[in-house]
Design an enzyme around this catalytic site. Sequence first.
Site, short mmCIF file in Angstrom:
data_model
loop_
_atom_site.label_atom_id
_atom_site.label_comp_id
_atom_site.label_asym_id
_atom_site.label_seq_id
_atom_site.Cartn_x
_atom_site.Cartn_y
_atom_site.Cartn_z
N SER A 237 0.85 -1.19 0.00
CA SER A 237 0.00 0.00 0.00
C SER A 237 0.88 1.24 0.00
CB SER A 237 -0.91 0.01 1.23
OG SER A 237 -0.15 0.10 2.42
N LYS A 238 0.25 2.40 0.01
CA LYS A 238 0.99 3.66 -0.06
C LYS A 238 1.99 3.81 1.08
CE LYS A 238 -2.51 6.38 -2.52
NZ LYS A 238 -3.41 7.56 -2.43
#
Length: 468
Positions: A237-238
């Site tokens: 994820s980010k």
Amino acid sequence: MTVRTRFAPSPTGYLHVGGARTALFSWLHARKHGGKFILRIEDTDLERSTAESVNAILEGMTWLGLEYDEGPFYQTHRFDRYNEVIEQFLDTGKAYRCNCPKERLEKLREEQMAAKLKPRYDGHCRGRHIDPNEPHVIRFLNPQDGTVVFDDMVRGKVAFQNTELDDLIIRRTDGSPTYNLSVVVDDLDMEITHVIRGDDHLNNTPRQINILKALGKEPPRYGHVPMILGDDGARLSKRHGAVSVMQYRDEGFLPEALLNYLVRLGWSHGDQEIFSIDEMVELFDIENVNKAPSAFNTEKLLWLNQHYIKSDTPARVARLLSPHMGELGVDPAKWPPLEQVVAMQAERANSLLELARISAVFYQEEIEYNEDGAKKNLKAAATEPLTRVRDKLAALDDWSREPIHAIIHGVAEELGLKMGKVGMPLRFAITGGVASGDLDLTVYLTGKEPSLQRIDRAMGYIQQRATD
């Protein structure tokens, strides 16, 4: 049979690395078997789909070089075709209208979860007459018994009991078709033979197979690739860093480095690490993709990126580097030729951003000193060698590496000094401590007047320290 694969992203955001790997695997499978690769934009989610996201996907595919043979096709342009199939299902009793209120469905879900049952629609509206003019959805009448079995190209034999599946919605109240219906119709009409996608779609596959069978058609071969994890074992994820393909471009990665890294996430060919595109096409086999998730390792990607920066032609790297130089306020069209700077500096950088940073020094009118480096290299003892080198460089008519090399070494001999006593202060004066190649080449690429000015500044620094 002509192999036909597809990449079908939803335009609700950027093209992320997981999607890029799926696209790569699908592209490689088609290329390996002499087939066709189709790009389809699954934009039936009207609220979340955006033109910006479509452009981001197309830009990412272009940057990666994953050219498609057909498309892009847009699902929003095919609503009439989906409705045709839905009406066919209604006419043949393979679908029905449902007007269950939201409150009833929520209560049903709560009761099932309290009883530790898998939440699923209970078929309340099967056989009921629902007025077509009142708000309703259309549900597919899923078989009530039997098993859906398919041979997954990655996972092997997979089976689902039909009793685990509910009557999924295939058209919403607003008249828009849902994912599972539209994707089946598209795969059928586009004659897709092999569907390679993330394993988050695994539970959709038995539903889609049942819809295909209701149409009297055979399903394509499916291959569900495992998810990509961050280095901490959580889903990528980010918070793990860059996940957008274009963000990797902006951070100075070469497309072939990212492709090489992505193909190795879950697939291997012996101990080989470096793969050209041609080698990927020749050697890749979807059935050899690992079933287990793969962890993303940014350090490994940086290592690959450095390999490609070093092994690519300086001319191409210079073209890719130029925008990054511009972002630093540097005009790479000025002296020295950026291609020559790249040839010298490439092995010292693992990204184009880093390469731009260590190359900008050759174009800047004023360079910054690293204070610790200045104190170490610009001491009083450096005044004499710097002065002699400066005077000889100023008198030099042939500004090229060989005479510059001779001047530097000649000054060391004249003063009876080791090369470090001359070379280290000179290098620092020219670069401010930025890593560079051979000293004579560094001075040559800096240019005559800038080199003289930088030496003057260094000697001024030494004098200033002496009076402080």
